[in-house]
Enzyme design. Structure first.
Site, PDB file in Angstrom:
ATOM      1  N   ARG A 129       0.844  -1.188   0.000  1.00  0.00           N
ATOM      2  CA  ARG A 129       0.000   0.000   0.000  1.00  0.00           C
ATOM      3  C   ARG A 129       0.888   1.249   0.000  1.00  0.00           C
ATOM      4  O   ARG A 129       1.979   1.253   0.590  1.00  0.00           O
ATOM      5  CB  ARG A 129      -0.842  -0.030   1.268  1.00  0.00           C
ATOM      6  CG  ARG A 129      -1.815   1.120   1.451  1.00  0.00           C
ATOM      7  CD  ARG A 129      -3.002   1.007   0.567  1.00  0.00           C
ATOM      8  NE  ARG A 129      -4.110   1.829   1.022  1.00  0.00           N
ATOM      9  CZ  ARG A 129      -5.151   2.139   0.251  1.00  0.00           C
ATOM     10  NH1 ARG A 129      -5.239   1.706  -0.988  1.00  0.00           N
ATOM     11  NH2 ARG A 129      -6.130   2.860   0.729  1.00  0.00           N
ATOM     12  N   THR A 405      -9.711   0.691  -9.193  1.00  0.00           N
ATOM     13  CA  THR A 405      -8.855  -0.349  -8.708  1.00  0.00           C
ATOM     14  C   THR A 405      -8.981  -1.515  -9.677  1.00  0.00           C
ATOM     15  O   THR A 405      -9.922  -1.567 -10.443  1.00  0.00           O
ATOM     16  CB  THR A 405      -9.391  -0.702  -7.302  1.00  0.00           C
ATOM     17  OG1 THR A 405      -9.313   0.479  -6.533  1.00  0.00           O
ATOM     18  CG2 THR A 405      -8.690  -1.839  -6.638  1.00  0.00           C
ATOM     19  N   THR A 423      -4.095  -0.566  -7.112  1.00  0.00           N
ATOM     20  CA  THR A 423      -4.907   0.581  -7.505  1.00  0.00           C
ATOM     21  C   THR A 423      -4.114   1.875  -7.569  1.00  0.00           C
ATOM     22  O   THR A 423      -3.054   2.009  -6.950  1.00  0.00           O
ATOM     23  CB  THR A 423      -6.060   0.747  -6.482  1.00  0.00           C
ATOM     24  OG1 THR A 423      -6.936   1.773  -6.921  1.00  0.00           O
ATOM     25  CG2 THR A 423      -5.553   1.104  -5.096  1.00  0.00           C
ATOM     26  N   ASN A 425      -6.262   4.400  -6.911  1.00  0.00           N
ATOM     27  CA  ASN A 425      -7.445   4.938  -6.238  1.00  0.00           C
ATOM     28  C   ASN A 425      -8.498   5.257  -7.294  1.00  0.00           C
ATOM     29  O   ASN A 425      -9.016   4.341  -7.903  1.00  0.00           O
ATOM     30  CB  ASN A 425      -7.141   6.134  -5.344  1.00  0.00           C
ATOM     31  CG  ASN A 425      -8.324   6.435  -4.424  1.00  0.00           C
ATOM     32  OD1 ASN A 425      -9.130   5.547  -4.151  1.00  0.00           O
ATOM     33  ND2 ASN A 425      -8.451   7.655  -3.962  1.00  0.00           N
ATOM     34  N   SER A 476      -7.850   1.005   3.425  1.00  0.00           N
ATOM     35  CA  SER A 476      -8.332   0.519   2.134  1.00  0.00           C
ATOM     36  C   SER A 476      -9.544  -0.380   2.335  1.00  0.00           C
ATOM     37  O   SER A 476      -9.819  -0.842   3.450  1.00  0.00           O
ATOM     38  CB  SER A 476      -7.208  -0.269   1.461  1.00  0.00           C
ATOM     39  OG  SER A 476      -7.683  -0.930   0.321  1.00  0.00           O
ATOM     40  N   GLY A 497     -13.682  -1.521  -6.920  1.00  0.00           N
ATOM     41  CA  GLY A 497     -14.998  -0.939  -6.632  1.00  0.00           C
ATOM     42  C   GLY A 497     -15.059  -0.046  -5.405  1.00  0.00           C
ATOM     43  O   GLY A 497     -16.148   0.176  -4.872  1.00  0.00           O
ATOM     44  N   GLY A 498     -13.914   0.462  -4.922  1.00  0.00           N
ATOM     45  CA  GLY A 498     -13.934   1.384  -3.787  1.00  0.00           C
ATOM     46  C   GLY A 498     -14.642   0.767  -2.595  1.00  0.00           C
ATOM     47  O   GLY A 498     -14.372  -0.378  -2.209  1.00  0.00           O
TER      48      GLY A 498
HETATM   49  N1  GLY Z   1      -8.533   3.145  -3.082  1.00  0.00           N
HETATM   50  C1  GLY Z   1      -9.610   2.286  -2.733  1.00  0.00           C
HETATM   51  C2  GLY Z   1      -9.256   1.371  -1.617  1.00  0.00           C
HETATM   52  O1  GLY Z   1      -8.106   1.091  -1.390  1.00  0.00           O
HETATM   53  O2  GLY Z   1     -10.147   0.926  -0.932  1.00  0.00           O
END
Ligand code: GLY
Length: 593
Positions: A129, A405, A423, A425, A476, A497-498
């Site tokens: 990350r 993502t 991702t 983001n 995340s 999908g956030g």
């Molecule tokens: N950027 C979306 C997540 O990591 O949840």
């Protein structure tokens, strides 16, 4: 549905159309180099009563890769065919996606890998990350009056976290792979230099994000030709990215974190009030963590721990649902959807309070994933009526024990499986390409809570646990997940999908485990989602109006919105590998051999 006469049904049994199509496509996949063996055409049948199958997954006998880009899946499966293991194939696929999916595949972002090593039986979680630069601070996105400055955490240099993808993929290769780095990066270099035809999805994203992209010289240089961003069918070449990838192939992570690529990223930051310094890049570290584990109806769930909330809440929601007879209630019945939504509200309320980077805050993982806590939350669910979100507060799990993502999955013939979500983001991240590198940089800083109670790009709220701090990783929702049966991989899945990643992944698990669906059926079923705030039950098009009416009568505020997630799933059965690339993005493909 057409009822096939028996003979035709048997013929379908032997040669399901999608299997044949997939095998033919696999057979024409561009090989990595000379000497690759032609693809074996497999005609195996799925485990399920074939006459009951609604959609067939792709079947193969030796290994499989599924991603949102058929070109990247081809790259991965060629690695397997050449004798590489699941990690080798995942690394090659990850670098290829950085070319063919510039909106989310990346080397300028970060992500997570969950791995089950078939040789040792070890499950592990690799955290790559992004990290906040050392110059980041708690109130960096607020103005003098304490209000959030619109888009500062999304579309400025201050939105960029220190990228982790190159460190993560090379770490995975060094520790768990078998092949040479340069050989695995080479297909991505070729794709970047030779170009690939832009698909419809990517072309639409270029239109949607046009204004964020054309603001930056470095970005225009890569994507704009004759004053226009690429359209469907146009060949997109990115020789700058090809050069960057070739450097990574030759020199490894050093090229990115302590070499010419890093220098270009720092130069770009300096020119536009960015925070990332050469020190930040040098200090970036991959962290190998213990996965979150749970048990659901006899299956072991292995998923991503914090700084993702994904694994914790997938397990927590499954624990709550294990108190209800979903199988009797049926897929997408009002009762099943109600129970899922009520469980989700409670989990997302807890997320807002407790989840953050475990290297900075104590996250009560054990408490949140305990079956006893889930039972307590399940007992609060009224099976006839929705509880308004305003009445749900974060619960009290046992205190601290002493997503755009993209997702891809790989399974090899040695019993290893890999699940990766990574991702930038939002689509194309910050929209900023560090000039000369061809690399789009993330806007992951928006996943921090800029101010308690103020929603981020996904409508998620958070508090202290996810406040900005130097060197911290933003929370995340990414949920790369492996399901084991009797200690062996049975399913490997995940989604972009956030905020919807958790619930999308959850529904693949429920659809396969509770309802016996194959990966294609589980991945294509209509999805629903609740994230506590806003208090709305989001559904995809296609849910029966009767069901919607029942849910409304129970008190749910049902809203139909765009499709959710884009799952990649492989199921491993004694008869082979069964894969499905969600067709919500038609560019995806599961490829086997
Ligand atoms: N950027 C979306 C997540 O990591 O949840």
């Amino acid at each position: 549905m057409v009822d096939f006469p028996t003979a035709a049904r048997r013929a379908r049994h032997l040669f399901p159309a999608t299997c044949v199509a997939a095998a033919l496509l696999a057979a024409v996949a561009v090989p990595l180099g000379a000497g690759a063996q032609p693809a074996a055409v497999s005609t195996g049948t799925v485990k399920y009563d074939i006459d009951d199958v609604i959609i067939h997954p792709v079947h193969s006998l030796h290994g499989m890769v599924s991603s949102e880009s058929a070109l990247a899946s081809d790259v991965g499966v060629e690695v397997l065919r050449k004798g590489g293991n699941a990690v080798d194939a995942a690394v090659a696929t990850g670098f290829a996606l950085a070319v063919t999916m510039p909106n989310s595949g990346n080397i300028g972002g970060g992500g997570f890998m969950i791995l089950h090593d078939g040789k040792t039986g070890k499950d592990t979680a690799i955290d790559f990350r992004e990290m906040a630069p050392a110059g980041a601070s708690r109130n960096m996105y607020l103005d003098a009056n304490g209000n959030v400055v619109q888009d500062k955490s999304l579309f400025t240099q201050a939105a960029i976290g220190v990228p982790g993808t190159v460190a993560g993929l090379t770490y995975a290769l060094e520790h768990y792979g078998t092949m040479k780095r340069a050989d695995l990066v080479a297909p991505a270099v070729r794709l970047a230099n030779n170009g690939f035809p832009v698909g419809e999805t990517l072309a639409r994203l270029f239109v949607a994000e046009h204004d964020h992209l054309v603001k930056w010289d470095g970005t225009r240089h890569v994507f704009e030709h004759d004053g226009k961003l690429p359209v469907t069918g146009e060949l997109l070449r990115n020789p700058d990215l090809g050069r960057s990838l070739a450097l990574i192939g030759r020199d490894g992570a050093k090229a990115f974190y302590d070499g010419p690529i890093g220098a270009a990223i720092v130069k770009e930051a300096k020119a536009h009030d960015g925070l990332i310094t050469a020190e930040d890049l040098k200090n970036y570290r991959v962290v190998e963590r213990t996965p979150v584990r749970g048990s659901y109806r006899g299956y072991d769930i292995v998923s991503m721990p914090p700084p993702s909330s994904g694994g914790v809440h997938v397990v927590q929601i499954l624990n709550i649902l294990s108190n209800f007879p979903l199988k009797d209630w049926g897929p997408n019945s009002a009762k099943t959807i109600h129970a899922m939504a009520e469980a989700e509200k409670r989990a997302y309320a807890d997320r807002s309070e407790y989840l953050g980077d475990p290297d900075f805050v104590k996250v009560p993982v054990k408490g949140l994933t305990s079956p006893a806590y889930a039972k307590e939350l399940a007992s609060q669910i009224d099976l006839e009526h929705a509880t308004p979100s305003a009445q749900i507060k974060p619960g009290k799990p046992q205190p601290y024990e002493s997503d755009q993502t993209t997702h891809f999955v790989v399974a090899d013939s040695h019993g290893s499986v890999v699940s990766v979500t990574y991702t930038l983001n939002t689509n194309f991240g910050s929209g900023i390409v560090a000039s000369g590198t061809g690399i789009l940089l993330n806007n992951e800083m928006d996943d921090f809570s800029a101010k308690p109670g103020v929603p981020n790009a996904y409508g998620l709220v958070g508090g202290d646990a996810n406040a900005v701090q130097p060197k911290k990783r933003p929370l995340s929702s990414m949920s790369p997940t492996i399901v084991l049966k009797d200690g062996k991989p049975w399913l490997v899945t995940g989604s972009p999908g956030g905020a919807r990643i958790i619930t999308t992944t959850l529904q693949v698990l429920v659809n396969t485990i509770d309802f016996g669906m194959n990966p294609a059926e589980a991945g294509s079923a209509v999805r629903v989602h609740h994230q506590w705030l806003p208090d709305e039950l989001r559904i995809e098009r296609g849910l029966s109006p009767d069901t919607v009416a029942i849910l409304r009568s129970m008190g749910h505020k049902v809203v139909e919105r765009q499709s959710m997630g884009d799952t990649q799933t492989i199921q491993i059965l004694p008869t082979g590998f069964y894969g499905y690339a969600d067709q919500r993005d038609p560019n995806g493909a599961a490829r086997g051999y």
